[in-house]
Design a protein around this motif. Structure first.
Motif, PDB file in Angstrom:
ATOM      1  N   ASN A  27      -6.737   2.063 -10.583  1.00 17.72           N
ATOM      2  CA  ASN A  27      -6.341   2.989  -9.517  1.00 17.72           C
ATOM      3  C   ASN A  27      -5.011   2.615  -8.869  1.00 17.72           C
ATOM      4  O   ASN A  27      -4.781   2.906  -7.684  1.00 17.72           O
ATOM      5  N   ALA A  28      -4.136   1.979  -9.640  1.00 13.51           N
ATOM      6  CA  ALA A  28      -2.810   1.653  -9.115  1.00 13.51           C
ATOM      7  C   ALA A  28      -2.062   2.937  -8.775  1.00 13.51           C
ATOM      8  O   ALA A  28      -2.180   3.951  -9.468  1.00 13.51           O
ATOM      9  N   GLU A  67       1.884   0.518  -8.979  1.00 13.61           N
ATOM     10  CA  GLU A  67       2.014   0.180 -10.401  1.00 13.61           C
ATOM     11  C   GLU A  67       3.400  -0.398 -10.650  1.00 13.61           C
ATOM     12  O   GLU A  67       4.406   0.325 -10.642  1.00 13.61           O
ATOM     13  N   LEU A  68       3.450  -1.705 -10.889  1.00 11.70           N
ATOM     14  CA  LEU A  68       4.742  -2.391 -10.987  1.00 11.70           C
ATOM     15  C   LEU A  68       5.571  -1.915 -12.171  1.00 11.70           C
ATOM     16  O   LEU A  68       6.797  -1.979 -12.149  1.00 11.70           O
ATOM     17  N   GLY A  69       4.926  -1.420 -13.204  1.00 10.18           N
ATOM     18  CA  GLY A  69       5.674  -0.990 -14.378  1.00 10.18           C
ATOM     19  C   GLY A  69       6.131   0.457 -14.316  1.00 10.18           C
ATOM     20  O   GLY A  69       6.732   0.953 -15.256  1.00 10.18           O
ATOM     21  N   SER A  70       5.844   1.146 -13.212  1.00 10.70           N
ATOM     22  CA  SER A  70       6.167   2.566 -13.136  1.00 10.70           C
ATOM     23  C   SER A  70       7.599   2.764 -12.631  1.00 10.70           C
ATOM     24  O   SER A  70       8.278   1.818 -12.232  1.00 10.70           O
ATOM     25  N   GLY A 115      -2.005  -4.586  -1.886  1.00 13.20           N
ATOM     26  CA  GLY A 115      -0.729  -3.918  -1.671  1.00 13.20           C
ATOM     27  C   GLY A 115      -0.894  -2.513  -1.128  1.00 13.20           C
ATOM     28  O   GLY A 115      -1.399  -2.303  -0.024  1.00 13.20           O
ATOM     29  N   ALA A 116      -0.464  -1.526  -1.913  1.00 12.40           N
ATOM     30  CA  ALA A 116      -0.584  -0.139  -1.489  1.00 12.40           C
ATOM     31  C   ALA A 116      -2.033   0.232  -1.195  1.00 12.40           C
ATOM     32  O   ALA A 116      -2.315   1.003  -0.267  1.00 12.40           O
ATOM     33  N   GLY A 117      -2.971  -0.327  -1.969  1.00 14.82           N
ATOM     34  CA  GLY A 117      -4.382  -0.070  -1.706  1.00 14.82           C
ATOM     35  C   GLY A 117      -4.818  -0.620  -0.367  1.00 14.82           C
ATOM     36  O   GLY A 117      -5.606  -0.009   0.358  1.00 14.82           O
ATOM     37  N   PHE A 118      -4.293  -1.797  -0.014  1.00 14.08           N
ATOM     38  CA  PHE A 118      -4.576  -2.386   1.284  1.00 14.08           C
ATOM     39  C   PHE A 118      -4.051  -1.488   2.398  1.00 14.08           C
ATOM     40  O   PHE A 118      -4.720  -1.247   3.402  1.00 14.08           O
TER      41      PHE A 118
END
Length: 267
Positions: A27-28, A67-70, A115-118
């Motif tokens: 769920n990134a 998502e770091l690769g996005s 991160g963003a989820g937090f």
């Protein structure tokens, strides 16, 4: 946006369940999900029939972060700071919309919320977690500042500056039990009881009048930054005078006296 691909929406009377729906990617949040979350929370501002929102994640995790690769991270080249700022504001807009939408948001946390989820948790109004839930402000662990997507504003107000500083300066994980101890989550419940707990809490809020519920969230948002007790009381006084003039207030009083459930019309 008529059709979502990274989130799902389920309507249960006046309650909507929004689920992050990229389970294979934990769920990134990628730019598509960011845009869909913006579209969803923007729409809530004009959707009074939806009174309460439950936010959860499909699969094994709540949300592993951005998502770091996005393409959320702009390629080098001329104008990169300007382009990256635009992208950054695209993500932070989600938090602004969550705080400004009139519906209370109940977050249900299982697995990782990083991160963003937090930040999605922090921007919610109430949080419940499972025993294995783990959350952190992961930003500082990837070479940027620990304050991102509202974490530097919201976290100290939720748990105090000392513990917030500990978490933001290190990116260390916060387990469910300690999250409950410091007041970040309201309760820790078994995995199979998480949605049930959220729905039961939402049903309890739904017993309030629609306008009363909306104005309580709005007033709490205003009072967290009120300069003093006088300003706070003035805001509360004006809220109550407005609500005393609604038909729903008279219906609630009548229902209380007659020992029955009120029937609200949002009038």
């Amino acid at each position: 946006m008529d059709k979502f691909t990274t989130i799902t929406i389920e309507q249960r009377d006046a309650i909507e369940i929004i689920s992050l729906n990229r389970p294979d990617a934990r769920n990134a949040v990628n730019p598509t999900m960011a845009d869909e979350l913006i579209a969803y929370f923007s729409g809530l501002h004009d959707s009074p029939s939806t009174r309460i929102v439950i936010l959860r994640g499909n699969g094994k995790e709540f949300c592993a972060g951005a998502e770091l690769g996005s393409d959320a991270f702009i390629a080098p080249g001329a104008g990169r700071p300007q382009r990256q700022l635009f992208m950054q504001q695209r993500y932070s807009r989600i938090i602004r919309l969550m705080r400004s939408c009139p519906q209370p948001i109940v977050a249900l946390v299982h697995g990782a919320a990083c991160g963003a989820g937090f930040s999605l948790l922090l921007a919610s109004d109430v949080r419940f977690a499972t025993p294995a839930a783990r959350m952190n402000a992961a930003y500082i662990r990837v070479g940027v500042g620990g304050c991102d997507m509202g974490s530097g504003y919201l976290l100290p107000r939720l748990i105090g500056l000392s513990v917030a500083s500990e978490l933001l300066l290190t990116g260390r994980f916060l387990g469910a039990d300690r999250a409950k101890t410091v007041g970040l989550v309201s309760d820790v419940v078994d995995d199979d009881k998480l949605l049930e707990t959220g729905l039961a809490f939402a049903a309890e809020m739904a017993r309030a009048s629609p306008m009363g519920l909306r104005m309580t969230k709005q007033t709490l948002n205003a009072l967290i930054d009120a300069p003093g007790i006088d300003a706070a009381l003035m805001i509360e006084d004006r809220q109550q005078v407005m609500l005393l003039e609604t038909s729903d207030h008279h219906e609630a009083v009548a229902a209380f006296r007659e020992k029955r459930d009120p029937t609200y019309k949002d009038q």
